[in-house]
Design an enzyme around this catalytic site. Structure first.
Site, PDB file in Angstrom:
ATOM      1  N   SER A 159       0.838  -1.200   0.000  1.00 32.10           N
ATOM      2  CA  SER A 159       0.000   0.000   0.000  1.00 32.10           C
ATOM      3  C   SER A 159       0.877   1.256   0.000  1.00 32.10           C
ATOM      4  O   SER A 159       1.607   1.501  -0.946  1.00 32.10           O
ATOM      5  CB  SER A 159      -0.958  -0.058   1.194  1.00 32.10           C
ATOM      6  OG  SER A 159      -1.985   0.891   1.090  1.00 32.10           O
ATOM      7  N   ASP A 335     -10.109  -5.606  -3.741  1.00 31.67           N
ATOM      8  CA  ASP A 335      -9.418  -4.567  -2.972  1.00 31.67           C
ATOM      9  C   ASP A 335      -9.990  -3.219  -3.387  1.00 31.67           C
ATOM     10  O   ASP A 335      -9.754  -2.749  -4.498  1.00 31.67           O
ATOM     11  CB  ASP A 335      -7.924  -4.642  -3.255  1.00 31.67           C
ATOM     12  CG  ASP A 335      -7.110  -3.659  -2.442  1.00 31.67           C
ATOM     13  OD1 ASP A 335      -7.694  -2.699  -1.895  1.00 31.67           O
ATOM     14  OD2 ASP A 335      -5.889  -3.837  -2.359  1.00 31.67           O
ATOM     15  N   HIS A 366      -8.034  -5.498   0.908  1.00 36.64           N
ATOM     16  CA  HIS A 366      -6.812  -4.741   1.200  1.00 36.64           C
ATOM     17  C   HIS A 366      -6.127  -5.177   2.495  1.00 36.64           C
ATOM     18  O   HIS A 366      -4.896  -5.176   2.572  1.00 36.64           O
ATOM     19  CB  HIS A 366      -7.139  -3.246   1.247  1.00 36.64           C
ATOM     20  CG  HIS A 366      -5.954  -2.357   1.023  1.00 36.64           C
ATOM     21  ND1 HIS A 366      -5.316  -2.248  -0.200  1.00 36.64           N
ATOM     22  CD2 HIS A 366      -5.271  -1.530   1.867  1.00 36.64           C
ATOM     23  CE1 HIS A 366      -4.309  -1.387  -0.100  1.00 36.64           C
ATOM     24  NE2 HIS A 366      -4.262  -0.942   1.141  1.00 36.64           N
TER      25      HIS A 366
END
Length: 391
Positions: A159, A335, A366
């Site tokens: 991320s 996600d 996620h």
């Protein structure tokens, strides 16, 4: 040492590593702009420190190639050890003879020191993920390479950890030569197609966030608070499970994606003991700008300030063509933050993509990259295979 989830709620990352049967080291790394970052190293219990000095460097004789893992927004090094031995990515890598280093970005629970400022100072929080990529990552990488004697290391970003890497590799292109290979987990550069209802809501208050940061002294979001974590953990354990755990899962799902069965609800008190770990308001504002602009570019200060800082009324875009490091990308369809359309947009701009892998479980979201009950079989084992391809 036998511990329970309840014990581990209150432990630091080094304490968790030790409790799980590994050796832990904490390294204090100073950045060029004077932030102190605490980096955690994971070593096997049998590790003996067989190094010798060569000039100003310590040269490792162990033969374990360093791998730096960097967390996402509002997170910390704890993300990579919470699942425990044989399940958490840090331990899987360590068990496979990698020298594992866990990064902590400025402003999180482990990196809250500066030579001039305290966390009460507005100036301390004057950073976004740009500075994490421009200052933090180079300082960590240089330190690890000097400390171990290696010329290159592996980088695994998740991320925001991918965002910061793309900043570094485009703005300081010499660091491409120091990375043997980069694994992008849930990569974030472009966000215009993100589907998180929570982020869609927050973006509408983008101006309010900027106002609050500038005039109301709100410079950090969700700092880690042990009392708060303890209270929340107690509520979750003792209140009706269907109510509290359902609420927490729903909250995570609003950000990460609905429908996954990968989060073990019994882990919620442990997770909330370590997450969120704090971030600057500017990091979140910068991501909000990315959603609205559809571009991967530097922080937008407004036309007047942009002209002073950048020499143009619009903030410059990051030149992803300069990211020469070999990269493997992992993404998932469920996600909400890394929509496949945005992932493809990123892939089309990166010049050295070795492989792109879609995670087979269709509902993988996620947060499953961190705490999914099947993260090892669905993801981590493949990461091990990918690292071998970089050699």
């Amino acid at each position: 040492m036998n511990t329970t989830n309840q014990d581990e709620i209150h432990m630091t990352t080094p304490e968790l590593i030790t409790a799980h049967g590994y050796k832990s080291e904490t390294h204090h790394i100073w950045t060029e702009d004077e932030y102190c970052l605490d980096i955690h190293r994971v070593l096997p219990k049998s590790y003996q420190n067989s190094t010798y000095n060569y000039g100003s460097c310590e040269i490792s004789t162990k033969g374990s190639i360093p791998v730096l893992i960097h967390h996402g927004l509002l997170s910390s090094s704890a993300d990579w050890v919470l699942l425990g031995p044989k399940k958490a990515l840090a331990y899987i890598l360590c068990d496979n003879n990698y020298d594992v280093w866990l990064g902590n970005a400025r402003g999180n629970a482990y990196s809250r020191k500066h030579k001039q400022y305290t966390t009460k100072d507005k100036a301390f929080w004057n950073f976004s993920w740009h500075e994490i990529g421009y200052y933090d990552l180079p300082a960590i990488i240089d330190y690890i390479l000097e400390h171990t004697g290696y010329r290159k290391l592996y980088y695994i970003g998740y991320s925001q950890g991918t965002t910061a890497f793309y900043v570094m590799a485009s703005e300081k292109s010499e660091y491409n030569q120091k990375i043997k290979g980069m694994v992008s987990l849930a990569p974030i550069a472009f966000l215009s197609n993100q589907r998180s209802p929570l982020f869609k809501f927050i973006v509408h208050f983008y101006g309010l966030m900027e106002w609050g940061s500038s005039y109301c002294n709100v410079h950090q979001w969700f700092p880690r608070n042990r009392l708060q974590a303890q209270t929340l953990g107690t509520i979750i354990r003792n209140a009706p499970g269907s109510l509290t755990k359902g609420f927490c899962v729903c909250w995570f799902s609003l950000i990460a994606g609905f429908g996954s069965d990968q989060l073990d609800k019994s882990m919620l008190p442990l997770i909330l003991g370590h997450f969120p770990a704090g971030a600057s308001a500017k990091q979140i504002i910068h991501y909000s700008q990315s959603i609205l602009s559809g571009s991967f570019r530097k922080f937008n200060y407004g036309a007047t300030e942009n002209l002073k800082i950048y020499g143009s009324t619009q903030p410059p875009k990051y030149d992803l063509e300069k990211v020469k490091t070999p990269i493997v990308i992992f993404y998932s369809e469920n996600d909400f933050l890394t929509d496949p359309t945005d992932v493809k947009k990123l892939i089309d701009r990166l010049p050295n993509i070795i492989e792109t892998k879609k995670i087979e479980y269709a509902k993988f979201n996620h947060i499953d990259y961190l705490w999914g009950r099947d993260a090892r079989t669905l993801l981590y084992d493949t990461v091990l295979t990918v690292l071998q391809k970089f050699r």
